[in-house]
Design a protein around this motif. Structure first.
Motif, short mmCIF file in Angstrom:
data_model
loop_
_atom_site.label_atom_id
_atom_site.label_comp_id
_atom_site.label_asym_id
_atom_site.label_seq_id
_atom_site.Cartn_x
_atom_site.Cartn_y
_atom_site.Cartn_z
N UNK A 138 0.84 -1.19 0.00
CA UNK A 138 0.00 0.00 0.00
C UNK A 138 0.88 1.25 0.00
N UNK A 139 0.55 2.17 -0.89
CA UNK A 139 1.33 3.39 -1.00
C UNK A 139 1.02 4.11 -2.29
N UNK A 140 1.83 5.12 -2.60
CA UNK A 140 1.66 5.94 -3.79
C UNK A 140 2.80 5.64 -4.76
N UNK A 141 2.45 5.55 -6.05
CA UNK A 141 3.41 5.18 -7.09
C UNK A 141 3.28 6.11 -8.29
N UNK A 142 4.40 6.34 -8.97
CA UNK A 142 4.35 6.95 -10.29
C UNK A 142 3.92 5.86 -11.26
N UNK A 143 2.92 6.17 -12.10
CA UNK A 143 2.38 5.14 -12.99
C UNK A 143 2.20 5.69 -14.40
N UNK A 144 1.94 4.76 -15.30
CA UNK A 144 1.63 5.08 -16.69
C UNK A 144 0.41 4.26 -17.07
N UNK A 145 -0.58 4.93 -17.63
CA UNK A 145 -1.87 4.29 -17.90
C UNK A 145 -2.18 4.32 -19.39
N UNK A 146 -2.76 3.24 -19.86
CA UNK A 146 -3.23 3.19 -21.25
C UNK A 146 -4.59 2.51 -21.28
N UNK A 147 -5.29 2.67 -22.39
CA UNK A 147 -6.60 2.06 -22.58
C UNK A 147 -6.42 0.83 -23.47
N UNK A 148 -7.09 -0.27 -23.12
CA UNK A 148 -6.99 -1.47 -23.95
C UNK A 148 -7.46 -1.19 -25.37
N UNK A 149 -8.37 -0.25 -25.52
CA UNK A 149 -8.88 0.08 -26.85
C UNK A 149 -7.87 0.89 -27.67
N UNK A 150 -6.90 1.52 -27.01
CA UNK A 150 -5.88 2.33 -27.69
C UNK A 150 -4.57 2.23 -26.92
N UNK A 151 -3.91 1.06 -26.95
CA UNK A 151 -2.75 0.81 -26.08
C UNK A 151 -1.52 1.66 -26.38
N UNK A 152 -1.44 2.25 -27.56
CA UNK A 152 -0.25 3.02 -27.92
C UNK A 152 -0.18 4.36 -27.18
N UNK A 153 -1.32 4.92 -26.81
CA UNK A 153 -1.36 6.21 -26.14
C UNK A 153 -1.18 6.00 -24.63
N UNK A 154 -0.16 6.66 -24.05
CA UNK A 154 0.15 6.50 -22.63
C UNK A 154 -0.08 7.81 -21.88
N UNK A 155 -0.55 7.69 -20.64
CA UNK A 155 -0.81 8.86 -19.81
C UNK A 155 -0.08 8.71 -18.48
N UNK A 156 0.74 9.70 -18.14
CA UNK A 156 1.42 9.69 -16.86
C UNK A 156 0.45 9.97 -15.72
N UNK A 157 0.80 9.51 -14.53
CA UNK A 157 -0.05 9.76 -13.38
C UNK A 157 0.58 9.26 -12.09
N UNK A 158 -0.15 9.41 -11.02
CA UNK A 158 0.22 8.79 -9.75
C UNK A 158 -0.93 7.92 -9.30
N UNK A 159 -0.58 6.83 -8.64
CA UNK A 159 -1.58 5.84 -8.24
C UNK A 159 -1.45 5.52 -6.77
N UNK A 160 -2.58 5.51 -6.09
CA UNK A 160 -2.61 5.04 -4.70
C UNK A 160 -3.11 3.60 -4.68
#
Length: 312
Positions: free
Chosen positions: A218-240
């Protein structure tokens, strides 16, 4: 890729090269097996991954644990590797009690196997009595070749699912990613949360992970998110990852991601959240204002980290 599951009556008409195993985590050691498959594909063979629907140890009395890679996640990874067939065989009693040579005969007959690619630790058949030595012994009789692939090592230790699991449980995400050869991830569908993130000026996409999926501490992480419908496009974020202890009430363990500069509503979307680095452990704050201030620090850290992210 053709995905064959829920049956022991599987048949592939083309000649094939097959790799067998649990493939939990699909780490760099597994990656070497996949490279051998790709080389054999150049000779005209269809590539096949043969695995079971559950880890065999679960049926044999081992404690049911969390998996690094769910069956659904394996499908996506093998598709990315260009595998032709994924056979997910149900681990039924008739399979569980099958003698090693009978198991080999079944595979050759039903999958038209011309080559098997296995690691040095691969075991099969009733009581795990079969290994790569038996495959070599039976090769002439059943008309297939065997490629035995040595382990890949890191810091003098064989890379294995156990090794990766240890690093993730210890919170060493960057180390685990190095063993995997890609960013550890969880995939699932965005669901409605309690929308506390909006009041904190950090709206989030909420994911309830599969029950059997291993999550980082449990904690906070730097993450990268994509959509299964458009996997090439990546979005930076933070995740708890956690139960949001500052928020009143009982909250189930979840994966809650704030995407940088992203405003769209994505409820119901299937997404993949990749873990890049750890920011801090989960903390219970004395107030929402204190949590809000910390979140802004976390976001700033995440933006700066993500600006320098490269592919593994």
């Amino acid at each position: 890729m053709e995905y064959i599951k829920n049956t022991t009556d599987f048949h592939i008409p083309e000649n094939t090269v097959v790799s067998l195993g649990k493939f939990d985590g699909i780490h760099r050691g597994h990656g070497r097996l996949l490279e051998y498959l790709k080389e054999k594909k150049k000779t005209g063979l269809k590539t096949v991954i043969f695995t079971f629907d559950i880890p065999p140890g679960w049926k044999l009395g081992a404690k049911k644990g969390k998996v690094l890679t769910t069956n659904e996640e394996k499908v996506r990874i093998f598709e990315q590797h260009g595998i032709d067939y994924l056979v997910e065989c149900p681990f039924l009693p008739e399979i569980m009690h099958m003698e090693p040579e009978e198991f080999v005969s079944m595979l050759v007959r039903q999958l038209h196997v011309k080559c098997m690619v296995v690691g040095t630790d691969f075991c099969f058949g009733h009581n795990r009595r079969g290994d790569y030595r038996l495959l070599l012994k039976l090769a002439g009789q059943y008309g297939y070749e065997v490629e035995v692939v040595d382990k890949v090592q890191a810091d003098g230790r064989d890379i294995s699912s156990t090794f990766v699991r240890e690093e993730i449980l210890a919170g060493r995400i960057e180390r685990a990613n190095g063993l995997l050869g890609y960013y550890y991830f969880v995939q699932g569908t965005v669901v409605h949360g309690n929308e506390i993130g909006r009041t904190l000026r950090a709206p989030t996409a909420n994911l309830l992970p599969p029950e059997n999926k291993l999550l980082p501490p449990f904690g906070v992480y730097v993450t990268r998110t994509s959509f299964l419908a458009n996997p090439e496009k990546k979005y930076g974020g933070i995740t708890n990852v956690g139960c949001k202890p500052t928020i009143k009430g009982r909250n189930p363990a979840g994966v809650e991601t704030h995407l940088f500069d992203f405003q769209r509503q994505i409820y119901g979307a299937d997404i993949v959240v990749e873990f890049l680095a750890s920011v801090r452990p989960e903390v219970k704050f004395d107030s929402l204002d204190e949590l809000k201030r910390q979140l802004q620090k976390d976001i700033l850290f995440g933006i700066n980290y993500y600006a320098n992210v490269t592919e593994l």
